[in-house]
Design a protein around this motif. Structure first.
Motif, PDB file in Angstrom:
ATOM      1  N   SER A  11       0.904  -0.951  -0.220  1.00  0.00           N
ATOM      2  CA  SER A  11       0.155   0.044   0.222  1.00  0.00           C
ATOM      3  C   SER A  11       1.084   1.559  -0.165  1.00  0.00           C
ATOM      4  O   SER A  11       1.005   2.250  -0.625  1.00  0.00           O
ATOM      5  CB  SER A  11      -0.901   0.231   1.662  1.00  0.00           C
ATOM      6  OG  SER A  11       0.034   0.584   2.415  1.00  0.00           O
ATOM      7  N   LEU A  12       1.711   1.712   0.525  1.00  0.00           N
ATOM      8  CA  LEU A  12       3.671   2.036   0.521  1.00  0.00           C
ATOM      9  C   LEU A  12       3.584   2.648  -0.796  1.00  0.00           C
ATOM     10  O   LEU A  12       3.724   3.459  -1.543  1.00  0.00           O
ATOM     11  CB  LEU A  12       4.594   2.076   1.730  1.00  0.00           C
ATOM     12  CG  LEU A  12       5.001   2.872   1.564  1.00  0.00           C
ATOM     13  CD1 LEU A  12       4.391   4.150   2.341  1.00  0.00           C
ATOM     14  CD2 LEU A  12       6.296   2.673   2.210  1.00  0.00           C
ATOM     15  N   LEU A  13       3.750   1.580  -1.315  1.00  0.00           N
ATOM     16  CA  LEU A  13       4.496   1.876  -2.885  1.00  0.00           C
ATOM     17  C   LEU A  13       3.143   2.346  -4.230  1.00  0.00           C
ATOM     18  O   LEU A  13       3.382   3.011  -4.938  1.00  0.00           O
ATOM     19  CB  LEU A  13       4.825   0.187  -3.412  1.00  0.00           C
ATOM     20  CG  LEU A  13       6.201  -0.458  -3.046  1.00  0.00           C
ATOM     21  CD1 LEU A  13       6.323  -1.308  -3.803  1.00  0.00           C
ATOM     22  CD2 LEU A  13       6.940   0.628  -3.044  1.00  0.00           C
ATOM     23  N   ALA A  14       1.721   2.117  -3.802  1.00  0.00           N
ATOM     24  CA  ALA A  14       0.349   2.077  -4.642  1.00  0.00           C
ATOM     25  C   ALA A  14       0.665   4.071  -3.828  1.00  0.00           C
ATOM     26  O   ALA A  14       0.460   4.467  -5.254  1.00  0.00           O
ATOM     27  CB  ALA A  14      -0.902   1.593  -4.085  1.00  0.00           C
ATOM     28  N   GLY A  15       0.786   4.147  -2.834  1.00  0.00           N
ATOM     29  CA  GLY A  15       0.423   5.947  -2.505  1.00  0.00           C
ATOM     30  C   GLY A  15       1.550   6.542  -2.935  1.00  0.00           C
ATOM     31  O   GLY A  15       1.238   8.023  -2.749  1.00  0.00           O
ATOM     32  N   LYS A  16       3.051   6.121  -3.033  1.00  0.00           N
ATOM     33  CA  LYS A  16       3.493   6.936  -3.520  1.00  0.00           C
ATOM     34  C   LYS A  16       3.924   7.224  -5.273  1.00  0.00           C
ATOM     35  O   LYS A  16       3.549   6.491  -5.765  1.00  0.00           O
ATOM     36  CB  LYS A  16       5.257   6.446  -3.168  1.00  0.00           C
ATOM     37  CG  LYS A  16       4.906   5.643  -1.446  1.00  0.00           C
ATOM     38  CD  LYS A  16       5.500   7.628  -1.289  1.00  0.00           C
ATOM     39  CE  LYS A  16       6.344   7.504   0.764  1.00  0.00           C
ATOM     40  NZ  LYS A  16       6.533   8.279   0.941  1.00  0.00           N
ATOM     41  N   ARG A  17       3.907   8.421  -5.004  1.00  0.00           N
ATOM     42  CA  ARG A  17       4.336   8.783  -6.202  1.00  0.00           C
ATOM     43  C   ARG A  17       5.641   8.955  -6.727  1.00  0.00           C
ATOM     44  O   ARG A  17       6.185   8.229  -8.031  1.00  0.00           O
ATOM     45  CB  ARG A  17       3.579  10.580  -7.631  1.00  0.00           C
ATOM     46  CG  ARG A  17       2.696  10.629  -6.496  1.00  0.00           C
ATOM     47  CD  ARG A  17       2.581  12.439  -6.797  1.00  0.00           C
ATOM     48  NE  ARG A  17       1.103  12.940  -6.364  1.00  0.00           N
ATOM     49  CZ  ARG A  17       0.219  13.923  -5.981  1.00  0.00           C
ATOM     50  NH1 ARG A  17       1.084  14.868  -5.871  1.00  0.00           N
ATOM     51  NH2 ARG A  17      -0.691  14.588  -5.609  1.00  0.00           N
ATOM     52  N   GLU A  18       6.483   8.744  -6.240  1.00  0.00           N
ATOM     53  CA  GLU A  18       7.906   8.249  -6.439  1.00  0.00           C
ATOM     54  C   GLU A  18       8.369   6.886  -5.648  1.00  0.00           C
ATOM     55  O   GLU A  18       7.904   6.914  -4.707  1.00  0.00           O
ATOM     56  CB  GLU A  18       9.035   9.774  -5.592  1.00  0.00           C
ATOM     57  CG  GLU A  18      10.547   9.476  -6.549  1.00  0.00           C
ATOM     58  CD  GLU A  18      11.208  10.700  -6.165  1.00  0.00           C
ATOM     59  OE1 GLU A  18      12.213  10.133  -5.254  1.00  0.00           O
ATOM     60  OE2 GLU A  18      11.182  11.007  -6.016  1.00  0.00           O
ATOM     61  N   VAL A  19       8.760   6.046  -6.651  1.00  0.00           N
ATOM     62  CA  VAL A  19       8.918   4.532  -6.020  1.00  0.00           C
ATOM     63  C   VAL A  19      10.954   4.877  -5.396  1.00  0.00           C
ATOM     64  O   VAL A  19      11.343   5.713  -6.116  1.00  0.00           O
ATOM     65  CB  VAL A  19       9.035   3.898  -7.361  1.00  0.00           C
ATOM     66  CG1 VAL A  19      10.040   2.805  -6.277  1.00  0.00           C
ATOM     67  CG2 VAL A  19       7.318   3.755  -7.749  1.00  0.00           C
ATOM     68  N   PRO A  20      10.602   4.122  -4.019  1.00  0.00           N
ATOM     69  CA  PRO A  20      12.070   4.126  -3.872  1.00  0.00           C
ATOM     70  C   PRO A  20      13.134   3.619  -4.995  1.00  0.00           C
ATOM     71  O   PRO A  20      12.741   3.010  -5.336  1.00  0.00           O
ATOM     72  CB  PRO A  20      11.910   3.770  -2.544  1.00  0.00           C
ATOM     73  CG  PRO A  20      10.973   2.720  -2.275  1.00  0.00           C
ATOM     74  CD  PRO A  20       9.802   3.318  -4.208  1.00  0.00           C
ATOM     75  N   GLN A  21      14.377   3.981  -4.686  1.00  0.00           N
ATOM     76  CA  GLN A  21      15.493   3.678  -5.975  1.00  0.00           C
ATOM     77  C   GLN A  21      15.825   2.238  -4.886  1.00  0.00           C
ATOM     78  O   GLN A  21      16.421   1.579  -6.113  1.00  0.00           O
ATOM     79  CB  GLN A  21      16.661   4.494  -5.225  1.00  0.00           C
ATOM     80  CG  GLN A  21      17.553   4.325  -6.125  1.00  0.00           C
ATOM     81  CD  GLN A  21      16.758   5.232  -7.648  1.00  0.00           C
ATOM     82  OE1 GLN A  21      16.166   6.448  -8.074  1.00  0.00           O
ATOM     83  NE2 GLN A  21      16.611   4.335  -8.846  1.00  0.00           N
ATOM     84  N   CYS A  22      15.949   2.271  -4.470  1.00  0.00           N
ATOM     85  CA  CYS A  22      16.030   0.816  -3.923  1.00  0.00           C
ATOM     86  C   CYS A  22      15.617   0.447  -2.686  1.00  0.00           C
ATOM     87  O   CYS A  22      14.947   1.071  -1.542  1.00  0.00           O
ATOM     88  CB  CYS A  22      17.754   1.032  -2.669  1.00  0.00           C
ATOM     89  SG  CYS A  22      18.484  -0.712  -2.277  1.00  0.00           S
ATOM     90  N   ILE A  23      14.812  -1.503  -2.391  1.00  0.00           N
ATOM     91  CA  ILE A  23      13.980  -1.350  -1.515  1.00  0.00           C
ATOM     92  C   ILE A  23      14.740  -3.100  -1.096  1.00  0.00           C
ATOM     93  O   ILE A  23      15.158  -4.054  -2.115  1.00  0.00           O
ATOM     94  CB  ILE A  23      12.851  -2.285  -2.197  1.00  0.00           C
ATOM     95  CG1 ILE A  23      11.883  -0.880  -2.292  1.00  0.00           C
ATOM     96  CG2 ILE A  23      11.832  -3.260  -1.042  1.00  0.00           C
ATOM     97  CD1 ILE A  23      10.494  -1.281  -3.653  1.00  0.00           C
ATOM     98  N   LEU A  24      14.754  -3.001   0.085  1.00  0.00           N
ATOM     99  CA  LEU A  24      16.186  -4.817   0.506  1.00  0.00           C
ATOM    100  C   LEU A  24      14.424  -5.036   1.387  1.00  0.00           C
ATOM    101  O   LEU A  24      13.424  -4.685   2.599  1.00  0.00           O
ATOM    102  CB  LEU A  24      16.819  -3.812   1.499  1.00  0.00           C
ATOM    103  CG  LEU A  24      17.241  -5.226   2.899  1.00  0.00           C
ATOM    104  CD1 LEU A  24      18.427  -5.930   1.974  1.00  0.00           C
ATOM    105  CD2 LEU A  24      17.949  -3.920   3.501  1.00  0.00           C
ATOM    106  N   VAL A  25      14.314  -6.712   1.091  1.00  0.00           N
ATOM    107  CA  VAL A  25      13.196  -7.548   1.678  1.00  0.00           C
ATOM    108  C   VAL A  25      14.403  -8.774   2.551  1.00  0.00           C
ATOM    109  O   VAL A  25      14.825  -9.279   1.307  1.00  0.00           O
ATOM    110  CB  VAL A  25      12.688  -7.678   0.485  1.00  0.00           C
ATOM    111  CG1 VAL A  25      11.428  -8.777   1.214  1.00  0.00           C
ATOM    112  CG2 VAL A  25      11.605  -6.854  -0.288  1.00  0.00           C
ATOM    113  N   TYR A  26      13.845  -8.208   4.275  1.00  0.00           N
ATOM    114  CA  TYR A  26      14.475  -9.960   3.894  1.00  0.00           C
ATOM    115  C   TYR A  26      14.848 -10.295   5.629  1.00  0.00           C
ATOM    116  O   TYR A  26      13.368  -9.537   5.979  1.00  0.00           O
ATOM    117  CB  TYR A  26      16.339  -9.149   4.510  1.00  0.00           C
ATOM    118  CG  TYR A  26      16.045  -7.981   6.171  1.00  0.00           C
ATOM    119  CD1 TYR A  26      16.277  -8.322   7.324  1.00  0.00           C
ATOM    120  CD2 TYR A  26      15.529  -6.804   6.297  1.00  0.00           C
ATOM    121  CE1 TYR A  26      15.570  -7.295   8.166  1.00  0.00           C
ATOM    122  CE2 TYR A  26      15.256  -5.884   6.751  1.00  0.00           C
ATOM    123  CZ  TYR A  26      15.437  -5.568   8.422  1.00  0.00           C
ATOM    124  OH  TYR A  26      15.587  -5.334   9.568  1.00  0.00           O
TER     125      TYR A  26
END
Length: 142
Positions: A11-26
């Motif tokens: 939901s955070l990605l859907a609401g953002k106009r600007e997508v982060p440059q890097c996403i870490l999933v661990y």
């Protein structure tokens, strides 16, 4: 962007106009980490299209000094971006990732998946402190 909860990341990605440059999933649950990465890719894909995904390992990034930068900066012939997914990585990728985040240059999204990372992990610290990065911990269901 810092840290997001697993339940909130899509939901955070859907609401953002600007997508982060890097996403870490661990996290320790490799299946759940993989599933969340797949969900992120689906969320970022345009309707009816598949996002162009380049898969790399930590060994591929570490063995070639400029490999991550090349994939980060590349553009497809038709102008659409791509996603660079670095799998099963750890602190060995930090030396390649730091310059990309420090440069403030626009490029393709970097998605990193990793096993559990301690709070002292350089990769985790980098992604949690960088304004253009998002860090998501995947916890095992209890």
């Amino acid at each position: 962007m810092a840290v997001a909860k697993q339940a909130d990341v899509l939901s955070l990605l859907a609401g953002k106009r600007e997508v982060p440059q890097c996403i870490l999933v661990y996290g320790a649950d490799r299946g759940a980490v993989y599933d969340l990465c797949q969900s992120i890719i689906r969320k970022l894909s345009r309707p009816g299209e598949t996002l162009d995904v380049v898969r790399l390992t930590e060994a591929q990034v570490s063995s070639s000094k400029d490999r991550l930068y090349s994939e980060f900066a590349s553009r497809s012939m038709f102008g659409d971006g791509q996603l660079v997914w670095v799998s099963a990585t750890g602190d060995g990728i930090v030396k390649s990732l730091e310059p990309l985040l420090e440069s403030k240059e626009a490029g393709n999204l970097i998605l990193i998946d990793s096993e559990s990372l301690a709070k002292s992990s350089k990769l985790r610290k980098l992604c949690e402190s960088d304004a253009r990065s998002l860090s998501v911990a995947v916890y095992e269901e209890t």
